[in-house]
Design an enzyme around this catalytic site. Structure first.
Site, PDB file in Angstrom:
ATOM      1  CD  GLU A 185      70.486  32.013  14.086  1.00 23.55           C
ATOM      2  OE1 GLU A 185      69.358  31.647  14.439  1.00 23.55           O
ATOM      3  OE2 GLU A 185      71.090  31.519  13.118  1.00 23.55           O
TER       4      GLU A 185
ATOM      5  CE  LYS B 119      69.698  24.160  18.527  1.00 24.32           C
ATOM      6  NZ  LYS B 119      70.403  25.393  19.008  1.00 24.32           N
TER       7      LYS B 119
ATOM      8  CG  ASP C 134      74.770  28.957  19.861  1.00 24.17           C
ATOM      9  OD1 ASP C 134      75.814  29.565  20.148  1.00 24.17           O
ATOM     10  OD2 ASP C 134      73.643  29.394  20.141  1.00 24.17           O
TER      11      ASP C 134
HETATM   12  N1  NAD Z   1      74.595  26.912  23.772  1.00 24.73           N
HETATM   13  C1  NAD Z   1      73.338  27.339  23.864  1.00 24.73           C
HETATM   14  O1  NAD Z   1      72.431  26.568  24.099  1.00 24.73           O
HETATM   15  C2  NAD Z   1      73.035  28.810  23.693  1.00 24.73           C
HETATM   16  C3  NAD Z   1      71.808  29.346  24.130  1.00 24.73           C
HETATM   17  C4  NAD Z   1      71.589  30.722  23.999  1.00 24.73           C
HETATM   18  C5  NAD Z   1      72.584  31.547  23.449  1.00 24.73           C
HETATM   19  N2  NAD Z   1      73.753  30.971  23.028  1.00 24.73           N
HETATM   20  C6  NAD Z   1      74.846  31.755  22.446  1.00 24.73           C
HETATM   21  O2  NAD Z   1      75.501  32.522  23.437  1.00 24.73           O
HETATM   22  C7  NAD Z   1      76.238  33.559  22.769  1.00 24.73           C
HETATM   23  C8  NAD Z   1      76.013  34.891  23.488  1.00 24.73           C
HETATM   24  O3  NAD Z   1      74.674  35.315  23.296  1.00 24.73           O
HETATM   25  P1  NAD Z   1      74.113  36.687  23.919  1.00 24.73           P
HETATM   26  O4  NAD Z   1      72.640  36.666  23.723  1.00 24.73           O
HETATM   27  O5  NAD Z   1      74.649  36.902  25.279  1.00 24.73           O
HETATM   28  O6  NAD Z   1      74.741  37.765  22.922  1.00 24.73           O
HETATM   29  P2  NAD Z   1      74.865  39.347  23.194  1.00 24.73           P
HETATM   30  O7  NAD Z   1      74.986  39.990  21.868  1.00 24.73           O
HETATM   31  O8  NAD Z   1      73.813  39.809  24.132  1.00 24.73           O
HETATM   32  O9  NAD Z   1      76.250  39.483  23.966  1.00 24.73           O
HETATM   33  C9  NAD Z   1      77.491  39.251  23.394  1.00 24.73           C
HETATM   34  C10 NAD Z   1      78.506  40.132  24.081  1.00 24.73           C
HETATM   35  O10 NAD Z   1      79.804  39.724  23.620  1.00 24.73           O
HETATM   36  C11 NAD Z   1      80.592  40.906  23.631  1.00 24.73           C
HETATM   37  N3  NAD Z   1      81.813  40.651  22.871  1.00 24.73           N
HETATM   38  C12 NAD Z   1      81.982  40.574  21.517  1.00 24.73           C
HETATM   39  N4  NAD Z   1      83.271  40.315  21.241  1.00 24.73           N
HETATM   40  C13 NAD Z   1      83.913  40.219  22.436  1.00 24.73           C
HETATM   41  C14 NAD Z   1      85.270  39.978  22.805  1.00 24.73           C
HETATM   42  N5  NAD Z   1      86.229  39.773  21.910  1.00 24.73           N
HETATM   43  N6  NAD Z   1      85.571  39.942  24.129  1.00 24.73           N
HETATM   44  C15 NAD Z   1      84.607  40.143  25.073  1.00 24.73           C
HETATM   45  N7  NAD Z   1      83.326  40.401  24.767  1.00 24.73           N
HETATM   46  C16 NAD Z   1      82.986  40.435  23.476  1.00 24.73           C
HETATM   47  C17 NAD Z   1      79.670  41.958  23.036  1.00 24.73           C
HETATM   48  O11 NAD Z   1      80.122  43.283  23.308  1.00 24.73           O
HETATM   49  C18 NAD Z   1      78.354  41.630  23.754  1.00 24.73           C
HETATM   50  O12 NAD Z   1      78.189  42.380  24.944  1.00 24.73           O
HETATM   51  C19 NAD Z   1      75.725  33.523  21.322  1.00 24.73           C
HETATM   52  O13 NAD Z   1      76.652  32.827  20.512  1.00 24.73           O
HETATM   53  C20 NAD Z   1      74.447  32.755  21.408  1.00 24.73           C
HETATM   54  O14 NAD Z   1      74.094  32.141  20.172  1.00 24.73           O
HETATM   55  C21 NAD Z   1      73.978  29.632  23.143  1.00 24.73           C
END
Ligand code: NAD
Length: 372
Positions: A118, A75, A269
């Site tokens: 990230e 982190k 995050d």
């Molecule tokens: N809280 C946690 O512990 C934790 C852990 C892992 C990942 N995350 C977070 O989860 C989030 C998603 O990560 P990911 O790996 O799936 O990303 P990713 O890039 O694989 O997927 C994101 C998706 O969001 C879509 N998108 C963008 N704008 C949009 C909108 N307005 N409406 C609908 N869809 C939309 C994109 O087209 C894409 O398919 C990130 O912010 C990541 O940092 C959080």
């Protein structure tokens, strides 16, 4: 190079930046690996395993941060760690700057080199976010299923239903890695799943691979409002790399939703995709706004630390070895993926969305220029 691996200090963060196998890979490549005593215990990894891998154990964070040229952690640095960061020190970790102004300021002031997991990008893929997104996506569905039970203040719905009784409806915003993994688990639990995205290419792919109980739809405001009214669990999983997450669900939307429904904001995050979200911890994961339960833990994979540590370390080690072997400048000159991961370089911002998030384009310069 001296590679340091401190113990994580975030609430209930049991992951560690290096497994003993990864430490061994750095040692075999000719580097010195310095691990804080007890750093691996939360993931079931003892100091002895690191020593057997060729690492040295140091007593505390001050020793590790003080000696290492490159820090490998999970982190972002937290406040007690800010004074330990040294000018020019390479910190290889998750940062999520756009969601954390005090971290942003501290890293600029301390003039570190921030290589953010990230935003390392290969083509369209985010290889160092992916393993944790797989964990968080699968877990998001489990958390939603847990919190819609009656003892947790939910409506008392069994997600899969039973004979003659309908299953729950799970609405997922964003069909990337988190969204796809959440959808697979929700579908496996027999829930009715709706997956929204704005990328037509992604929707086409989702249509091909998802089981029959997953409906993938284009996300527009009308579709979102319609689906909100019938959802029992909502999972926020949108991402615009480097930028703050778009706030897709506004406070006024909560009135449209069923009382006791659960929102899991995985994108917290990056600032969260629900207006009413604020980061929570594993000690107190949820809060309620307008009768809607919010789960907004910013380090979800920390709860399944052992699985997550192995998955993350497996993904980071090859890029880490390149950084250690060549130094950050040469490694970033040669690898576009790493260049995209460079967010800060000794007082300059090298990731445009991060500079835009804080109105600091005055100190922004493209990574290629800064390391030339
Ligand atoms: N809280 C946690 O512990 C934790 C852990 C892992 C990942 N995350 C977070 O989860 C989030 C998603 O990560 P990911 O790996 O799936 O990303 P990713 O890039 O694989 O997927 C994101 C998706 O969001 C879509 N998108 C963008 N704008 C949009 C909108 N307005 N409406 C609908 N869809 C939309 C994109 O087209 C894409 O398919 C990130 O912010 C990541 O940092 C959080």
């Amino acid at each position: 190079m001296k590679i340091g691996c401190p113990r994580e200090i975030k609430n209930h963060e049991n992951r560690v930046g290096l497994t003993p196998n990864a430490a061994c890979a750095y040692v075999q490549a000719g580097h010195e690996v310095l691990v804080e005593s007890g750093a691996g215990l939360g993931s079931g990894l003892s100091d002895q395993e690191y020593v057997a891998a060729g690492a040295q154990i140091l007593p505390g964070p001050a020793e590790v941060w003080g000696a290492a040229e490159m820090i490998v952690k999970v982190k972002e640095p937290l406040e007690p760690e800010y004074p330990l960061m040294r000018p020019g020190q390479l910190v290889y970790a998750y940062f999520h700057f756009a969601a954390d102004e005090s971290l942003f300021r501290a890293c600029l002031e301390r003039r570190i080199v921030a290589l953010a997991y990230e935003t390392v990008q290969e083509g369209r893929a985010l290889p160092l976010l992916k393993p944790m997104s797989e964990v968080a996506g699968r877990m998001a569905c489990l958390m939603g299923a847990f919190y819609i039970s009656s003892p947790q203040g939910g409506p008392g719905l069994l997600p899969m239903g039973v004979t003659g009784v309908a299953p729950a409806e799970v609405l997922i915003l964003g069909g990337g890695v988190v969204g796809t993994n959440a959808a697979h688990i929700a579908a496996g639990l027999n829930a009715n799943v709706v997956l929204l995205d704005i990328s037509l290419a992604r929707l086409e792919y989702l249509d091909e691979i998802m089981p029959a109980n997953v409906l993938s739809l284009y996300n527009d405001p009308v579709t979102l409002e319609t689906r909100l009214k019938t959802a029992d669990i909502i999972i926020g999983a949108v991402l615009i790399p480097g930028a703050r997450a778009p706030r897709l669900i506004r406070r006024e939307h909560l009135k449209l939703m069923k009382p006791g429904s659960v929102m899991v904001d995985v994108a917290i995050d990056q600032g969260g995709c629900f207006e009413t979200s604020r980061p929570t911890t594993h000690s107190r994961p949820t809060f309620v706004v307008d009768e809607v339960i919010h789960y907004c833990v910013a380090n979800m994979p920390g709860a399944y630390a052992r699985t997550s540590t192995f998955a993350l370390s497996n993904a980071t080690v090859s890029y880490g070895l390149k950084l250690a072997a060549e130094g950050v400048e040469k490694a970033c000159r040669e690898s576009e993926a790493l260049r995209l991961g460079l967010n800060m370089y000794q007082g300059r911002i090298t990731c445009k969305p991060v500079a835009e998030a804080f109105g600091r384009l005055d100190i922004y310069a493209p990574a290629a220029e800064v390391i030339a």
